[in-house]
Motif scaffolding. Structure first.
Motif, short mmCIF file in Angstrom:
data_model
loop_
_atom_site.label_atom_id
_atom_site.label_comp_id
_atom_site.label_asym_id
_atom_site.label_seq_id
_atom_site.Cartn_x
_atom_site.Cartn_y
_atom_site.Cartn_z
N PHE A 61 -1.01 2.58 -2.26
CA PHE A 61 -2.42 2.31 -2.57
C PHE A 61 -3.10 3.54 -3.14
O PHE A 61 -3.75 3.48 -4.19
N ILE A 62 -2.98 4.70 -2.48
CA ILE A 62 -3.68 5.89 -2.94
C ILE A 62 -3.06 6.40 -4.23
O ILE A 62 -3.75 6.96 -5.09
N ARG A 63 -1.76 6.19 -4.41
CA ARG A 63 -1.10 6.63 -5.63
C ARG A 63 -1.61 5.86 -6.84
O ARG A 63 -1.76 6.41 -7.93
N LYS A 82 -11.78 0.07 2.19
CA LYS A 82 -11.18 -1.13 2.78
C LYS A 82 -11.21 -2.29 1.79
O LYS A 82 -10.26 -3.07 1.71
N ARG A 83 -12.29 -2.38 1.03
CA ARG A 83 -12.38 -3.44 0.03
C ARG A 83 -11.36 -3.21 -1.09
O ARG A 83 -10.68 -4.15 -1.54
N TRP A 84 -11.24 -1.96 -1.53
CA TRP A 84 -10.25 -1.65 -2.57
C TRP A 84 -8.84 -1.96 -2.08
O TRP A 84 -8.03 -2.51 -2.82
N PHE A 85 -8.53 -1.60 -0.83
CA PHE A 85 -7.19 -1.83 -0.30
C PHE A 85 -6.89 -3.33 -0.22
O PHE A 85 -5.78 -3.77 -0.53
N SER A 126 -3.92 -5.10 -2.13
CA SER A 126 -2.93 -5.84 -1.36
C SER A 126 -2.77 -7.26 -1.88
O SER A 126 -1.65 -7.78 -2.03
N VAL A 127 -3.90 -7.92 -2.17
CA VAL A 127 -3.84 -9.29 -2.70
C VAL A 127 -3.11 -9.31 -4.04
O VAL A 127 -2.31 -10.21 -4.31
N ALA A 128 -3.37 -8.30 -4.87
CA ALA A 128 -2.72 -8.24 -6.18
C ALA A 128 -1.22 -8.01 -6.06
O ALA A 128 -0.47 -8.28 -7.01
N HIS A 129 -0.77 -7.53 -4.90
CA HIS A 129 0.66 -7.28 -4.68
C HIS A 129 1.21 -8.22 -3.61
O HIS A 129 1.99 -7.81 -2.74
N GLN A 130 0.76 -9.47 -3.68
CA GLN A 130 1.27 -10.53 -2.81
C GLN A 130 1.09 -10.21 -1.32
O GLN A 130 1.95 -10.52 -0.49
N GLY A 131 -0.01 -9.56 -0.99
CA GLY A 131 -0.33 -9.31 0.40
C GLY A 131 0.42 -8.16 1.05
O GLY A 131 0.37 -7.98 2.26
N VAL A 152 -18.59 9.64 4.52
CA VAL A 152 -17.32 9.14 5.07
C VAL A 152 -17.48 7.69 5.51
O VAL A 152 -16.62 6.84 5.22
N ASP A 153 -18.56 7.39 6.20
CA ASP A 153 -18.79 6.01 6.66
C ASP A 153 -18.90 5.05 5.49
O ASP A 153 -18.35 3.95 5.51
N GLU A 154 -19.61 5.47 4.47
CA GLU A 154 -19.79 4.61 3.29
C GLU A 154 -18.46 4.42 2.56
O GLU A 154 -18.11 3.30 2.16
N LEU A 155 -17.69 5.51 2.40
CA LEU A 155 -16.43 5.43 1.68
C LEU A 155 -15.41 4.57 2.43
O LEU A 155 -14.61 3.87 1.82
N GLU A 156 -15.44 4.62 3.76
CA GLU A 156 -14.49 3.83 4.54
C GLU A 156 -14.63 2.34 4.23
O GLU A 156 -13.65 1.64 4.04
N MET A 157 -15.86 1.86 4.17
CA MET A 157 -16.08 0.44 3.88
C MET A 157 -15.65 0.11 2.45
O MET A 157 -15.03 -0.93 2.21
N THR A 158 -15.95 1.00 1.53
CA THR A 158 -15.57 0.76 0.14
C THR A 158 -14.05 0.77 -0.02
O THR A 158 -13.48 -0.07 -0.71
#
Length: 337
Positions: A317-319, A298-301, A305-310, A290-296
């Protein structure tokens, strides 16, 4: 060399020597940081689940290092990390590397079974032959439009064709659901939305097939936080990305693990007030994962977000990124592929 140990990782000198030998060799050979991390996970996974912690078992550091690298090669589909090459590089026999590698793999596999629990039942995904045929028609429908074919091809290229190891049947099915039910192909509509719009008014499908397709359309992939209390005889989970609570129908005799679950759930019925049930799988993620996935995540999100103009919601995101989590889980817990 980068830092490879954490405060939680307490290794004896012989165990530490093996890990340093593995990572030093990988770095000298030009392997990526990701490969170094995977090798580290293999070694620490073995140490965590082994029966004995005797230092005498690790006196031959070259043998253990070669065995870890052999498993890494199998995991990556890298034929270059073969027994003959590693035997020459570490001055040990191919037979001993193979035996030691199998010992490490079996120990990790048993430990993973004990810590990562699958609550789903893949064999029950299609309730009938008619439902399976309806799903086949949905997949065939994607070939009727150049736009959908291109979208599906993009998904497969990103999540499947680049994989060194073929996807298992359950993950391939999850990828198809991700492409047809989660991702938006036209505006705010998914491929299954468009498919049902064209077929619900026709006499193409019976009630059973339509009900199954509607349940697929309403299905969701997410991470779920379990709650200790039961509601209407179903354990209650919080959808982490959507924020709402779901009652998920599991075996009442099954002890629901505390913490985070990951997977797809489908509504039992298509009404408003209903329980949900696991789709292909519903895995409990061990705390370290869980700790490892949380950091990963956050990077994906942030990238999404950047790809969708912030601007991005948790649900969007999950969809659009759910299968990234499946791929992460498969890489993190290879014994449960």
């Amino acid at each position: 060399m980068r830092e490879v140990f954490t405060q939680e990782t307490k290794l004896t000198s012989p165990q530490e020597k093996v890990l340093k030998l593995v990572l030093t060799w990988l770095e000298r050979q030009g392997f990526s940081e990701e490969d170094c991390q995977k090798a580290k996970d293999l070694w620490l996974g073995y140490l965590k689940n082994m029966d004995s912690s005797s230092d005498r078992a690790f006196e031959n550091a070259n043998l253990w290092a070669a065995a870890v690298l052999y498993l890494l090669g199998k995991q990556r589909g890298d034929q270059g990390l073969n027994l003959s090459y590693l035997a020459l590089a570490f001055d040990v026999s191919t037979t001993r590397i193979s035996v030691q590698g199998e010992k490490i793999a079996q120990t990790i596999k048993q430990g993973t079974r004990d810590s990562a629990v699958n609550l789903g039942k893949f064999k029950n995904f299609f309730p009938s032959e008619q439902a399976a045929k309806a799903f086949h028609e949905l997949i065939t429908y994607t070939q009727r439009s150049e736009q959908w074919m291109a979208d599906l091809a993009m998904v497969f290229e990103e999540f499947m064709l680049q994989e060194p190891v073929p996807l298992s049947l359950d993950l391939l099915l999850e990828l198809l659901l991700f492409a047809t039910c989660d991702r938006r192909a036209a505006g705010d509509k998914s491929i299954i939305d468009l498919f049902l719009e064209e077929n619900e008014a026709k006499a193409v499908f019976g009630d059973e097939e339509l009900t199954f397709l509607r349940r697929l359309r309403a299905s969701r992939f997410s991470l779920f936080q379990s709650e200790p209390l039961r509601q209407k005889d179903c354990p209650t989970f919080i959808d982490i990305f959507r924020g709402d609570k779901l009652s998920i129908d599991l075996d009442k005799d099954f002890p629901v693990p505390a913490g985070i679950m990951m997977g797809r759930v489908l509504p039992v019925t298509t009404g408003e007030d209903h329980c949900w049930q696991p789709g292909i799988y519903l895995y409990a993620i061990p705390p370290a994962g869980v700790d490892e996935l949380e950091m990963t995540a956050k990077r994906w999100f942030w990238q999404y977000s950047v790809a969708h103009q912030g601007w991005a919601t948790g649900e969007a995101f999950i969809r659009e990124n759910g299968f990234r989590f499946c791929r992460w889980y498969r890489d993190r817990y290879p014994a449960l592929r």
